[in-house]
Scaffold this active site. Sequence first.
Site, short mmCIF file in Angstrom:
data_model
loop_
_atom_site.label_atom_id
_atom_site.label_comp_id
_atom_site.label_asym_id
_atom_site.label_seq_id
_atom_site.Cartn_x
_atom_site.Cartn_y
_atom_site.Cartn_z
N VAL A 174 2.28 5.13 5.91
CA VAL A 174 0.92 5.34 6.37
C VAL A 174 0.68 6.84 6.31
O VAL A 174 1.38 7.62 6.96
CB VAL A 174 0.71 4.82 7.81
CG1 VAL A 174 -0.76 4.95 8.22
CG2 VAL A 174 1.16 3.38 7.94
N PHE A 180 0.85 -1.19 0.00
CA PHE A 180 0.00 0.00 0.00
C PHE A 180 0.89 1.24 0.00
O PHE A 180 1.88 1.30 0.71
CB PHE A 180 -0.91 -0.01 1.24
CG PHE A 180 -2.09 0.90 1.13
CD1 PHE A 180 -3.20 0.52 0.39
CD2 PHE A 180 -2.09 2.13 1.76
CE1 PHE A 180 -4.30 1.36 0.29
CE2 PHE A 180 -3.18 2.97 1.66
CZ PHE A 180 -4.29 2.59 0.92
N HIS A 192 -8.39 5.72 10.98
CA HIS A 192 -7.67 4.55 10.48
C HIS A 192 -6.17 4.73 10.57
O HIS A 192 -5.43 3.81 10.93
CB HIS A 192 -8.11 4.28 9.03
CG HIS A 192 -7.60 2.99 8.49
ND1 HIS A 192 -6.55 2.94 7.59
CD2 HIS A 192 -7.97 1.71 8.71
CE1 HIS A 192 -6.30 1.67 7.28
NE2 HIS A 192 -7.15 0.91 7.95
N TYR A 210 0.15 -2.53 8.19
CA TYR A 210 -0.40 -3.27 9.32
C TYR A 210 0.13 -4.71 9.35
O TYR A 210 0.38 -5.26 10.41
CB TYR A 210 -1.93 -3.28 9.26
CG TYR A 210 -2.60 -3.85 10.48
CD1 TYR A 210 -2.83 -3.06 11.59
CD2 TYR A 210 -2.99 -5.17 10.52
CE1 TYR A 210 -3.44 -3.57 12.73
CE2 TYR A 210 -3.60 -5.71 11.65
CZ TYR A 210 -3.82 -4.90 12.75
OH TYR A 210 -4.41 -5.42 13.87
N GLU A 211 0.33 -5.30 8.20
CA GLU A 211 0.75 -6.70 8.10
C GLU A 211 2.27 -6.88 8.24
O GLU A 211 2.76 -8.01 8.36
CB GLU A 211 0.30 -7.29 6.76
CG GLU A 211 -1.20 -7.42 6.64
CD GLU A 211 -1.92 -6.13 6.26
OE1 GLU A 211 -3.16 -6.06 6.44
OE2 GLU A 211 -1.27 -5.16 5.79
#
Length: 184
Positions: free
Chosen positions: A87, A24, A94, A63-64
């Site tokens: 991020v 991402f 979020h 997150y992973e």
Amino acid sequence: MAVFEGTFAGDVSNLKIAIVIGRFNDLVTDKLISGCQDCLKRHGINIEPNNGQVDYVWVPGSYEIAMVARQLALTGGYNAIICLGAVIRGQTPHFDYVSSEAAKGVAAASFQTGVPVIFGVLTVDTMQQALERAGIKSNLGWNYALNALEMASLMQQIQNTSSSPSAANLPPGNETIALPKVTT
């Protein structure tokens, strides 16, 4: 009393590094990877994926990253793991959840395994800030790789000391922790 410091020079042929990358915001993470690879290469690490000195592991997002970094560290096959992600704050909470859990998870992976796990997840307010940190002004990917090299070197020094006879003569409560030895 001894002084321990990681170094950036010397034989790096025995170092094994994993880079965990969040897919991402790949516009940013691709630039972080480039900076990271540049630093590693300039310090004598073969960055080619088929060489076996650096493994690249892609995950869906920041997150992973921590879960995969911990699993890699538990294998005992790496001297350091570099976690790269981005991020970017949006209009919902979020950002707070993802950035907080990514930071906690990466720290926990390092603490639980004794393997240096470098937190290279940018947590920024805007895409512009992310791009500035990933190459427009400077590339923090370079810094994250340098941190990994320093920590890998430092941990090797500590491991070598903890196996020496003088380590057995420490006062109670100052025993060394057995760290996983990496073999390639």
